[in-house]
Structure formats: C-alpha cells, structure tokens
Design a protein around this motif. Structure first.
Motif: not given
Length: 231
Positions: A120-132
C-alpha cells in the motif's frame, strides 16, 4: 558474515543506486583507492560523524554504503577522478587504521521485515512521486522529458532508498533514512515529505498563474519548503 572494507568518511550520505563522482587528492586516499582498483574496486562511504572533511581526526558513522568504482581517470601527479555508484548498505562493527585511513570490519545491512502494509505504501509513494515530478517539470519548464519515461522502482526497499537519495534533506535526516531497517517506516516518512514538497510546487504553480511567482524553494514556506533534487 563480517568482512573488512576500506572506509572513506565524507560530508555526504550515499544511498544504493546513487552516483558519486570523486576527486581524490589526499595521499592517504590516493593509496587507498589504488589498492581498491587493484582488488575489487569497492570501498565504503560513510557520513563524517566527528571532525571535518579533509582532516586527520574524522570519525565515520556506523552505517554507510559500499561504493563500486566504475571508472577511474589518473593524473600524472597521483590524483584520481573516480566515477562510483552506491551498491549496498553496511553496518560498521569496529574500525582500525592502516596507512592513515580507516579499515572497517563491517556486515551488510538490509531491511528486516516484509510487512503487509508495504504494498500500500508503494502505491501511495509511487503515485505522489509521479505527481510531484510532473509539477516540478512544469514549474522548472523542463521539456523533452516525460515522467512516464522515468524508471521508478516497484520493489519496496529499492523504491524507499531511491526516494531517500532524491529528497533534499540535511545529512542528519538522510543518515536517519539510511539507517532505518523498516521499509514501511521509511516509505511512510517519505510520503509525508513528498506531500509537503507537492504542496510547495502547487503553491508555486498557483503564484505563477496569478502573476506572483516566487521560487519553489522559498524559505518563508517553512518546513514545507523541502523539495526533490533535480540533479
């Protein structure tokens, strides 16, 4: 299993996968690097825990990263330019001196748990990293590069250490991330930092749109002024 590794204390925190170019000019480290080049081309990079870079009385931190020399350019006077890359973390068990540089008895350091929460953390971190990254590229007017072309790791531990290398933090905070042995804890902390960085970039984009542009690195934004290194 423990083994010996020559140690190079620096005012930098090296993470696995991170490139580290070096200019070697001190006689003790010229000797150390020549010996490394004659053996397995590997040495340990540790953050300086005590003393100053370039002085004799430095003391290494007890967690560092093994660096592999991938290219060496010697100069006639004995100096060296090195291209290195971080490979794997280690923990220092004990330290001795040899020819004025440190040799550490070390063991590899890996994250110890495989937690259910990690995916779950991987999904969240990858998503916010891409947005950032998209916001960063937009605000910095980067052209010719798409976020989709950036290879963002999917392996939890690799992702967490990659983000740690990218985040702009002081050395003490980076060392804390390096020393963590919980992938979930590292990803959770990084998610919070990336969220703050995203807010900074959104605020900058808004100010640009309203004609009130300020640098996204504006210190007046306080703790939220953290951002990712574009190096």
């Amino acid at each position: 299993m423990s083994f010996e590794l020559p140690l190079f204390p620096l005012n930098v925190v090296l993470f696995p996968g991170m490139a580290l170019p070096l200019h070697i000019f001190e006689p003790r480290y010229r000797l150390m690097m020549r010996r490394c080049l004659e053996s397995d081309k590997t040495f340990g990079v540790t953050l300086i825990a005590e003393g100053e870079e370039g002085q004799q009385n430095t003391a290494p931190s007890l967690v560092g990263t093994a660096a592999e020399i991938i290219e060496a350019t010697p100069f006639p006077d004995g100096r060296l330019n090195l291209q290195t890359i971080g490979r794997r973390r280690f923990r220092v068990i004990s330290v001795r001196e040899e020819d004025d540089y440190f040799i550490g008895l070390v063991e590899w350091l890996d994250d110890v748990e495989s937690e259910r929460a990690v995916p779950a953390y991987v999904v969240k971190v990858r998503a916010i990293l891409e947005r950032y990254l998209k916001l960063l590229m937009l605000n910095a007017k980067v052209t010719g590069l798409e976020v989709e072309s950036v290879d963002i790791p999917r392996d939890p531990a690799t992702l967490s250490l990659t983000v740690a290398a990218l985040l702009t933090l002081n050395n003490e905070e980076k060392q804390e991330l390096l020393e963590m042995t919980s992938t979930a804890a590292r990803l959770s902390y990084e998610y919070a930092l990336l969220r703050r960085a995203e807010i900074v970039q959104l605020a900058f984009a808004h100010r640009v749109a309203s004609g009130q542009a300020v640098s996204p690195f504006d210190e007046s934004l306080g703790p939220a002024a953290r951002y990712l290194s574009s190096n």
